[in-house]
Motif scaffolding. Sequence first.
Motif, mmCIF file in Angstrom:
data_model
loop_
_atom_site.group_PDB
_atom_site.id
_atom_site.type_symbol
_atom_site.label_atom_id
_atom_site.label_comp_id
_atom_site.label_asym_id
_atom_site.label_seq_id
_atom_site.Cartn_x
_atom_site.Cartn_y
_atom_site.Cartn_z
ATOM 1 N N MET A 1 31.073 36.488 32.938
ATOM 2 C CA MET A 1 31.780 37.440 33.005
ATOM 3 C C MET A 1 32.258 38.140 33.882
ATOM 4 N N GLU A 2 30.687 37.322 35.312
ATOM 5 C CA GLU A 2 31.241 37.470 36.561
ATOM 6 C C GLU A 2 32.268 36.239 37.232
ATOM 7 N N SER A 3 33.248 35.408 35.820
ATOM 8 C CA SER A 3 33.848 34.847 36.976
ATOM 9 C C SER A 3 34.977 35.551 36.338
ATOM 10 N N LEU A 4 35.821 36.294 35.441
ATOM 11 C CA LEU A 4 36.307 37.229 34.801
ATOM 12 C C LEU A 4 36.260 38.014 35.699
ATOM 13 N N LEU A 5 35.780 38.911 35.774
ATOM 14 C CA LEU A 5 35.844 40.211 37.383
ATOM 15 C C LEU A 5 36.391 39.510 38.630
ATOM 16 N N LEU A 6 35.451 38.204 39.242
ATOM 17 C CA LEU A 6 36.594 38.131 39.812
ATOM 18 C C LEU A 6 37.726 37.794 40.053
ATOM 19 N N VAL A 7 38.363 36.882 38.664
ATOM 20 C CA VAL A 7 39.325 36.924 38.726
ATOM 21 C C VAL A 7 40.247 38.601 38.840
ATOM 22 N N THR A 164 26.289 41.062 49.988
ATOM 23 C CA THR A 164 25.389 40.290 49.885
ATOM 24 C C THR A 164 24.010 40.351 49.805
ATOM 25 N N VAL A 165 23.671 41.591 50.666
ATOM 26 C CA VAL A 165 22.319 42.478 50.180
ATOM 27 C C VAL A 165 21.804 41.901 48.968
ATOM 28 N N ALA A 166 22.659 42.644 47.758
ATOM 29 C CA ALA A 166 22.507 42.919 46.990
ATOM 30 C C ALA A 166 22.542 41.660 46.163
ATOM 31 N N SER A 167 22.973 40.193 46.334
ATOM 32 C CA SER A 167 23.042 39.078 45.958
ATOM 33 C C SER A 167 21.867 38.196 45.889
ATOM 34 N N ARG A 168 21.876 38.187 47.630
ATOM 35 C CA ARG A 168 19.983 37.747 47.462
ATOM 36 C C ARG A 168 18.776 38.756 46.866
ATOM 37 N N LEU A 169 18.746 40.100 46.644
ATOM 38 C CA LEU A 169 17.840 41.020 45.783
ATOM 39 C C LEU A 169 18.357 40.884 44.038
ATOM 40 N N HIS A 170 19.543 39.665 44.198
ATOM 41 C CA HIS A 170 19.321 39.445 41.996
ATOM 42 C C HIS A 170 20.005 40.789 41.915
ATOM 43 N N TRP A 171 21.388 41.772 42.423
ATOM 44 C CA TRP A 171 21.259 43.320 42.045
ATOM 45 C C TRP A 171 22.954 42.640 41.380
ATOM 46 N N GLY A 172 22.895 41.386 41.584
ATOM 47 C CA GLY A 172 24.911 41.114 40.869
ATOM 48 C C GLY A 172 25.447 41.597 39.075
ATOM 49 N N PRO A 174 28.538 44.202 37.985
ATOM 50 C CA PRO A 174 30.339 44.396 37.703
ATOM 51 C C PRO A 174 29.838 46.091 38.161
ATOM 52 N N ALA A 175 29.124 46.710 38.162
ATOM 53 C CA ALA A 175 29.064 48.163 38.911
ATOM 54 C C ALA A 175 29.197 48.266 40.339
ATOM 55 N N ILE A 176 27.802 47.229 40.666
ATOM 56 C CA ILE A 176 27.603 47.577 42.230
ATOM 57 C C ILE A 176 29.030 46.433 42.850
ATOM 58 N N THR A 177 29.583 45.428 42.328
ATOM 59 C CA THR A 177 30.791 44.560 43.239
ATOM 60 C C THR A 177 32.262 45.744 42.797
ATOM 61 N N ILE A 178 32.184 46.373 42.101
ATOM 62 C CA ILE A 178 33.147 47.800 41.565
ATOM 63 C C ILE A 178 32.843 48.406 43.136
ATOM 64 N N GLY A 179 31.633 48.859 43.027
ATOM 65 C CA GLY A 179 31.224 49.787 43.958
ATOM 66 C C GLY A 179 31.332 49.437 45.325
ATOM 67 N N ALA A 180 30.684 48.413 46.050
ATOM 68 C CA ALA A 180 31.559 47.924 47.245
ATOM 69 C C ALA A 180 32.601 47.410 47.719
ATOM 70 N N ALA A 181 33.376 47.804 46.666
ATOM 71 C CA ALA A 181 34.742 47.733 46.646
ATOM 72 C C ALA A 181 35.442 49.439 47.490
ATOM 73 N N VAL A 182 34.651 49.754 46.380
ATOM 74 C CA VAL A 182 35.179 50.713 46.517
ATOM 75 C C VAL A 182 35.014 52.104 48.147
ATOM 76 N N LEU A 183 33.513 51.537 48.668
ATOM 77 C CA LEU A 183 32.904 51.786 49.474
ATOM 78 C C LEU A 183 33.929 51.280 50.422
#
Length: 223
Positions: A1-7, A164-172, A174-183
């Motif tokens: 799922m994460e790989s598809l989201l990245l693409v 990076t912080v979210a990844s280190r805290l294992h909060w990965g 789609p919502a956080i990924t898209i939220g970071a892009a919007v930020l």
Amino acid sequence: MESLLLVVLDLVGVAVFAASGGSAGVAKRLDLFGVGFLGLVSSLGGGVFRDLVINAAPPLAFADWRYATVAVVASVAIFWLHPQLNRLRRTVLVLDAAGLGLFTVTGTLKALSAGVPPAGACLIGMITGIGGGMLRDVFTGEIPVVLRKEVYALASLAGAIVITVASRLHWGSPAITIGAAVLVSGLRLVFVKSSWQVPVAQEREYRPLRKRRGNSAPGGRTD
């Protein structure tokens, strides 16, 4: 799922940056080939740098036909549709902010997935985000935005740190990924709207030395 989201995010970022580059080419009154080439370079430059740094060879821009196809289609579409786009400068700004956010996120995530340490992943994410815009500005004869007073790289770096912080805290997610892009995109647009700028060095006023009248000997004597 994460790989598809990245693409998906990567391809959307390519389309957005290609449209941004195409809009800049139209504003500079380039021909169809020039607009397409500028869109291609603007949208793929940051990703090529990212893939070369993380040793993902060949870069996706060359290995996956979808990247170049999306870039060319988006930039050529801008060439034909630009009469319907009012205030082209504002369009370039919005598209550039969106591309900055998307490429920052995908660049950071791919660097982390490749085992790059957090600090390096943040830098790779930032450069991935700003690389296409820098190439666009260079090819159109403009000083790159990142080197001017406007906040550009700092917005990208903020998003890379969040990912990076979210990844280190294992909060990965789609919502956080898209939220970071919007930020990132939101910070860029807010800073432009508020005219907040990074401080620049102030130039000193040059004053030529004045020559003294008469003899400069001690006592002011003249012969």
